[in-house]
Design an enzyme around this catalytic site. Structure first.
Site, PDB file in Angstrom:
ATOM      1  CG  HIS A   1      -1.740  -1.172   1.420  1.00 52.18           C
ATOM      2  ND1 HIS A   1      -1.742  -2.334   2.269  1.00 52.18           N
ATOM      3  CD2 HIS A   1      -2.987  -1.292   0.752  1.00 52.18           C
ATOM      4  CE1 HIS A   1      -2.662  -2.984   2.410  1.00 52.18           C
ATOM      5  NE2 HIS A   1      -3.476  -2.532   1.210  1.00 52.18           N
TER       6      HIS A   1
ATOM      7  NE  ARG B   1      -8.616 -11.925   3.186  1.00 50.28           N
ATOM      8  CZ  ARG B   1      -9.367 -11.175   2.189  1.00 50.28           C
ATOM      9  NH1 ARG B   1      -8.534 -10.757   1.117  1.00 50.28           N
ATOM     10  NH2 ARG B   1     -10.525 -10.872   2.447  1.00 50.28           N
TER      11      ARG B   1
END
Ligand code: PAF
Length: 302
Positions: A47, A197
């Protein structure tokens, strides 16, 4: 990596759609180019690389943090998806992010909300088949964010290659202004693709998960060695996943990267795609390579 050239001022955090519109209007008035980085939070270096790219190319960078309920199916991990806003804000410092939009569910899906966006064909297979309704939820929230922020550029990671393809299709079909940039997957030093995750993985599963990138690289290596038939390459990918103790395998496929159509023979840029499980954690990853098995930058060919 933190960019030392960027001021360390923390981003302004807004939670209401009208507040976001107001900040954007001011920036537009000042002639700034707007960059949008949609995320579900639990930020990692992948990100941050999108934020860095936006900050380098745009005068105002907006990161959105919203765990979007409509893209999770029944029995998926919506409830336990990591929500780490304070840590996310700390991580964003020094990456040139001006605004974080972190709305509540109610301010995004207001009472009476009844619209969903469906993108046919490119969303049909792979993630679309394994996670019915997922891409409709993604397309709906991304269109809403694009409407609110009206960015010149929206940034997404290649790890979710099919998601990028779905969003590009939607942007083109619905004449949404602005462009979609897909940036390379950021990997751990041992090759594991960064993912929010990954936090679910036990140490043993974390080790097993390396089988995914090994399987993808084995596909590229076979092409480099002259193999052109998709079938033995896919068979090898599946064998590698099983050997690593991964499974069940949702898919291991070779496709052409534009429409994600299956291929029988490798004749040009090829995308290898995998979705499988390490324990209860679902892993997805992909690798784009050329006829010599060399890794390709998606920006150069799409
Ligand atoms: O890739 C994600 O994190 C999400 O699918 C996105 C694009 C932020 C939409 O919720």
């Amino acid at each position: 990596m933190t960019n030392p050239n960027l001021a360390d001022a923390p981003p302004v955090v807004v939670s209401q759609p009208h507040e976001l519109r107001d900040v954007i209007a001011l920036a537009r008035h000042a002639g700034k180019r707007i960059g949008l980085v949609p995320t579900m939070g639990a930020l990692h270096a992948g990100h941050l690389s999108l934020a860095d790219a936006s900050a380098a190319e745009c005068g105002l960078t907006v990161v959105t943090i919203f765990v979007n309920p409509t893209q999770f199916g029944a029995g998926e991990d919506f409830d336990r998806y990591p929500r780490t806003l304070e840590r996310d804000l700390e991580l964003l410092a020094g990456h040139g992010v001006d605004v974080v939009f972190a709305p509540s569910r109610e301010s995004i899906y207001r009472p009476g909300h009844a619209t969903r966006v469906e993108v046919d064909r490119v969303s049909a297979e792979f993630e679309g088949r394994c996670r019915p309704g997922h891409f409709s939820g993604v397309a709906t929230i991304v269109l809403k964010l694009l409407q609110l922020a009206a960015p010149d550029v929206a940034y997404f990671g290649q790890k979710d290659f099919q998601q990028c393809a779905v969003i590009r299709r939607m942007v083109e079909d619905l004449d949404v202004p602005g462009v979609v940039h897909m940036l390379p997957t950021v990997r751990e030093p041992d090759g594991l693709a960064m993912s929010s995750r990954n936090a679910y993985l036990s140490p043993a599963e974390r080790q097993q998960a390396l089988g995914v990138i090994e399987a993808l690289r084995s596909a590229a290596a076979m092409v480099a060695a002259g193999e052109r038939a998709a079938e033995p390459i896919i068979r090898t990918m599946r064998e590698r996943l099983r050997a690593a103790g991964l499974g069940p395998i949702d898919y291991a496929a070779l496709v052409e990267p534009r429409e994600l159509g299956p291929i029988q023979t490798v004749t040009g840029p090829t995308l290898a795609l995998i979705a499988t499980h390490a324990g209860l954690t679902r892993l997805i990853d992909n690798l784009l390579f050329g006829l010599h098995g060399e890794e390709l930058d998606s920006a150069a060919i799409l």
